[in-house]
Design an enzyme around this catalytic site. Structure first.
Site, PDB file in Angstrom:
ATOM      1  N   SER A 119       3.572  -1.837  10.277  1.00  0.00           N
ATOM      2  CA  SER A 119       5.036  -1.916  10.458  1.00  0.00           C
ATOM      3  C   SER A 119       5.589  -3.296  10.124  1.00  0.00           C
ATOM      4  O   SER A 119       6.552  -3.748  10.736  1.00  0.00           O
ATOM      5  CB  SER A 119       5.439  -1.496  11.881  1.00  0.00           C
ATOM      6  OG  SER A 119       5.067  -0.145  12.108  1.00  0.00           O
ATOM      7  N   HIS A 145      -9.323   1.509   4.798  1.00  0.00           N
ATOM      8  CA  HIS A 145      -8.073   1.682   5.538  1.00  0.00           C
ATOM      9  C   HIS A 145      -8.322   2.672   6.687  1.00  0.00           C
ATOM     10  O   HIS A 145      -9.100   3.613   6.542  1.00  0.00           O
ATOM     11  CB  HIS A 145      -6.985   2.208   4.599  1.00  0.00           C
ATOM     12  CG  HIS A 145      -5.626   2.147   5.202  1.00  0.00           C
ATOM     13  ND1 HIS A 145      -5.201   3.071   6.125  1.00  0.00           N
ATOM     14  CD2 HIS A 145      -4.618   1.250   5.061  1.00  0.00           C
ATOM     15  CE1 HIS A 145      -3.976   2.743   6.512  1.00  0.00           C
ATOM     16  NE2 HIS A 145      -3.603   1.645   5.884  1.00  0.00           N
ATOM     17  N   GLU A 171      -6.668   5.050   7.711  1.00  0.00           N
ATOM     18  CA  GLU A 171      -6.382   6.446   7.358  1.00  0.00           C
ATOM     19  C   GLU A 171      -7.579   7.080   6.648  1.00  0.00           C
ATOM     20  O   GLU A 171      -7.816   8.278   6.770  1.00  0.00           O
ATOM     21  CB  GLU A 171      -5.109   6.517   6.503  1.00  0.00           C
ATOM     22  CG  GLU A 171      -3.871   6.230   7.341  1.00  0.00           C
ATOM     23  CD  GLU A 171      -2.689   5.678   6.566  1.00  0.00           C
ATOM     24  OE1 GLU A 171      -2.687   5.747   5.329  1.00  0.00           O
ATOM     25  OE2 GLU A 171      -1.753   5.161   7.228  1.00  0.00           O
ATOM     26  N   GLY A 222       2.752   2.570  10.652  1.00  0.00           N
ATOM     27  CA  GLY A 222       3.721   3.648  10.470  1.00  0.00           C
ATOM     28  C   GLY A 222       4.455   4.035  11.739  1.00  0.00           C
ATOM     29  O   GLY A 222       5.111   5.072  11.791  1.00  0.00           O
ATOM     30  N   GLY A 228       3.007  -1.039   4.138  1.00  0.00           N
ATOM     31  CA  GLY A 228       3.112   0.376   3.779  1.00  0.00           C
ATOM     32  C   GLY A 228       4.545   0.731   3.439  1.00  0.00           C
ATOM     33  O   GLY A 228       5.035   0.436   2.351  1.00  0.00           O
ATOM     34  N   GLY A 229       5.236   1.325   4.392  1.00  0.00           N
ATOM     35  CA  GLY A 229       6.600   1.835   4.186  1.00  0.00           C
ATOM     36  C   GLY A 229       7.539   0.895   3.447  1.00  0.00           C
ATOM     37  O   GLY A 229       8.226   1.308   2.509  1.00  0.00           O
ATOM     38  N   ASN A 284       0.881  -1.167   0.000  1.00  0.00           N
ATOM     39  CA  ASN A 284       0.000   0.000   0.000  1.00  0.00           C
ATOM     40  C   ASN A 284       0.918   1.215   0.000  1.00  0.00           C
ATOM     41  O   ASN A 284       1.523   1.535   1.011  1.00  0.00           O
ATOM     42  CB  ASN A 284      -0.887   0.001   1.256  1.00  0.00           C
ATOM     43  CG  ASN A 284      -1.695   1.289   1.385  1.00  0.00           C
ATOM     44  OD1 ASN A 284      -1.766   2.093   0.443  1.00  0.00           O
ATOM     45  ND2 ASN A 284      -2.308   1.492   2.551  1.00  0.00           N
ATOM     46  N   TRP A 285       0.995   1.854  -1.146  1.00  0.00           N
ATOM     47  CA  TRP A 285       1.926   2.979  -1.277  1.00  0.00           C
ATOM     48  C   TRP A 285       1.418   4.242  -0.588  1.00  0.00           C
ATOM     49  O   TRP A 285       2.168   5.196  -0.426  1.00  0.00           O
ATOM     50  CB  TRP A 285       2.184   3.263  -2.758  1.00  0.00           C
ATOM     51  CG  TRP A 285       3.214   2.353  -3.357  1.00  0.00           C
ATOM     52  CD1 TRP A 285       3.819   1.283  -2.750  1.00  0.00           C
ATOM     53  CD2 TRP A 285       3.785   2.449  -4.668  1.00  0.00           C
ATOM     54  NE1 TRP A 285       4.719   0.714  -3.611  1.00  0.00           N
ATOM     55  CE2 TRP A 285       4.722   1.407  -4.792  1.00  0.00           C
ATOM     56  CE3 TRP A 285       3.583   3.311  -5.752  1.00  0.00           C
ATOM     57  CZ2 TRP A 285       5.455   1.201  -5.960  1.00  0.00           C
ATOM     58  CZ3 TRP A 285       4.310   3.118  -6.914  1.00  0.00           C
ATOM     59  CH2 TRP A 285       5.242   2.075  -7.014  1.00  0.00           C
ATOM     60  N   LYS A 286       0.130   4.271  -0.256  1.00  0.00           N
ATOM     61  CA  LYS A 286      -0.472   5.482   0.343  1.00  0.00           C
ATOM     62  C   LYS A 286      -0.218   6.671  -0.600  1.00  0.00           C
ATOM     63  O   LYS A 286      -0.212   6.476  -1.806  1.00  0.00           O
ATOM     64  CB  LYS A 286       0.085   5.704   1.747  1.00  0.00           C
ATOM     65  CG  LYS A 286      -0.046   4.437   2.607  1.00  0.00           C
ATOM     66  CD  LYS A 286       0.231   4.630   4.046  1.00  0.00           C
ATOM     67  CE  LYS A 286       0.015   3.300   4.767  1.00  0.00           C
ATOM     68  NZ  LYS A 286       0.179   3.400   6.208  1.00  0.00           N
ATOM     69  N   GLU A 295      -5.255  -4.532  10.546  1.00  0.00           N
ATOM     70  CA  GLU A 295      -4.215  -3.530  10.760  1.00  0.00           C
ATOM     71  C   GLU A 295      -4.491  -2.767  12.053  1.00  0.00           C
ATOM     72  O   GLU A 295      -5.291  -1.818  12.059  1.00  0.00           O
ATOM     73  CB  GLU A 295      -4.199  -2.530   9.602  1.00  0.00           C
ATOM     74  CG  GLU A 295      -3.919  -3.150   8.255  1.00  0.00           C
ATOM     75  CD  GLU A 295      -3.304  -2.149   7.298  1.00  0.00           C
ATOM     76  OE1 GLU A 295      -2.259  -2.460   6.737  1.00  0.00           O
ATOM     77  OE2 GLU A 295      -3.863  -1.042   7.133  1.00  0.00           O
TER      78      GLU A 295
HETATM   79  P1  13P Z   1       3.260   0.584   7.505  1.00  0.00           P
HETATM   80  O1  13P Z   1       3.717  -0.740   6.945  1.00  0.00           O
HETATM   81  O2  13P Z   1       3.998   1.743   6.941  1.00  0.00           O
HETATM   82  O3  13P Z   1       3.175   0.566   8.993  1.00  0.00           O
HETATM   83  O4  13P Z   1       1.742   0.768   6.984  1.00  0.00           O
HETATM   84  C1  13P Z   1       0.855  -0.261   7.151  1.00  0.00           C
HETATM   85  C2  13P Z   1      -0.378   0.056   6.399  1.00  0.00           C
HETATM   86  O5  13P Z   1      -1.129   0.931   6.776  1.00  0.00           O
HETATM   87  C3  13P Z   1      -0.651  -0.705   5.189  1.00  0.00           C
HETATM   88  O6  13P Z   1      -1.937  -0.471   4.726  1.00  0.00           O
END
Ligand code: 13P
Length: 258
Positions: A216, A99, A101, A176, A237-238, A13-15, A170
């Protein structure tokens, strides 16, 4: 993981990261180091404007491209929004829905449900997210909270369609933050999610559905998380922004399963 009964899915997930040009660069690099095996499904969910570049680059590969959101309506006066059939036409296979967010921006369980139904109708694989806040975990209501999100999010999803849904657990406090849930904590919630699916549908469907962990997850902790029987992959994510790290997570999915 349990590859006998269900798919392992490693999804990025590149956000709100990377431009279309950077997408092209990432994909070129990723393609050169991508594991050749076929042991898991790989997805990259990217910003809407990056979808064409990602689809073009991954056309001849087994990597599925996805979006990070979808509007539940088929078309109409929804300025700035993107419908499920548009994503399909653009070459998407997946879409992340609900998600945390986006929930923080006001998305409700009813919105999530409408989007899941729209995605399934269009033929997309919804990656439906759920997860508790730190406050909810500390209050001891994680199980009930996540069960409620699953029940409301899947309302009206038929017996035939449920197996197309991928669920991502999640915990908000792990996103994050570098603070990963322990494999035991993640396993416990994923196991509960499967129990909810069993009650709503059947043992067969519960056994067949893929439940991912996100928060994470990285190249260092992926192996241990994926070794849990009810964690069928990751939503990353990251670490999905760096080809080498993402590849190492895919490789962690190549381990013996129960
Ligand atoms: P991180 O891997 O950056 O913690 O993000 C997780 C996430 O929200 C994937 O959708």
């Amino acid at each position: 993981m349990n590859r006998k009964y269900r798919k392992t899915v490693i999804a990025g997930n590149w956000k709100m990261n990377k431009t279309p040009s950077e997408t092209k660069e990432f994909m070129a690099q990723f393609k050169t180091i991508m594991p050749k095996g076929r042991w898991c499904d790989v997805a990259l969910c990217v910003p809407a404007v990056c979808i064409p570049a990602a689809v073009r680059a991954m056309r001849e590969t087994r990597v599925g491209i996805g979006a990070e959101n979808v509007n539940a309506n088929p078309s109409g006066a929804y300025t700035g929004e993107v419908a499920a059939n548009m994503l399909v036409d653009a070459g998407c296979k997946y879409v992340i829905i609900g998600h945390s967010e986006r929930r923080a921006m006001g998305e409700t369980d009813a919105d999530v449900n409408a989007k899941v139904l729209a995605a399934l109708e269009a033929g997309l694989i919804p990656i439906m997210c759920c997860g508790e806040s730190l406050e909810q975990r500390e209050s001891g209501i994680t199980e009930e909270w996540v069960a409620m999100q699953i029940k409301l999010g899947l309302a009206g999803v038929s017996e035939e369609k449920i197996r197309k849904v991928v669920i991502a657990y999640e915990p908000i406090w792990a996103i994050g933050t570098g603070r990963t849930a322990t494999p035991e904590q993640a396993q416990e919630v994923c196991e509960n999610i499967r129990a909810v699916i069993r009650k709503l549908y059947s043992s067969k469907n519960a056994r067949a559905i893929s439940i991912l962990y996100g928060g994470s997850m990285n190249e260092k902790n992926a192996y241990e998380l994926l070794a849990q029987p009810d964690i069928d992959g990751g939503l990353i994510g990251g670490a999905s922004l760096v080809p080498e790290k993402f590849v190492q997570i895919i490789e962690a999915a190549n381990q013996p399963t129960v």
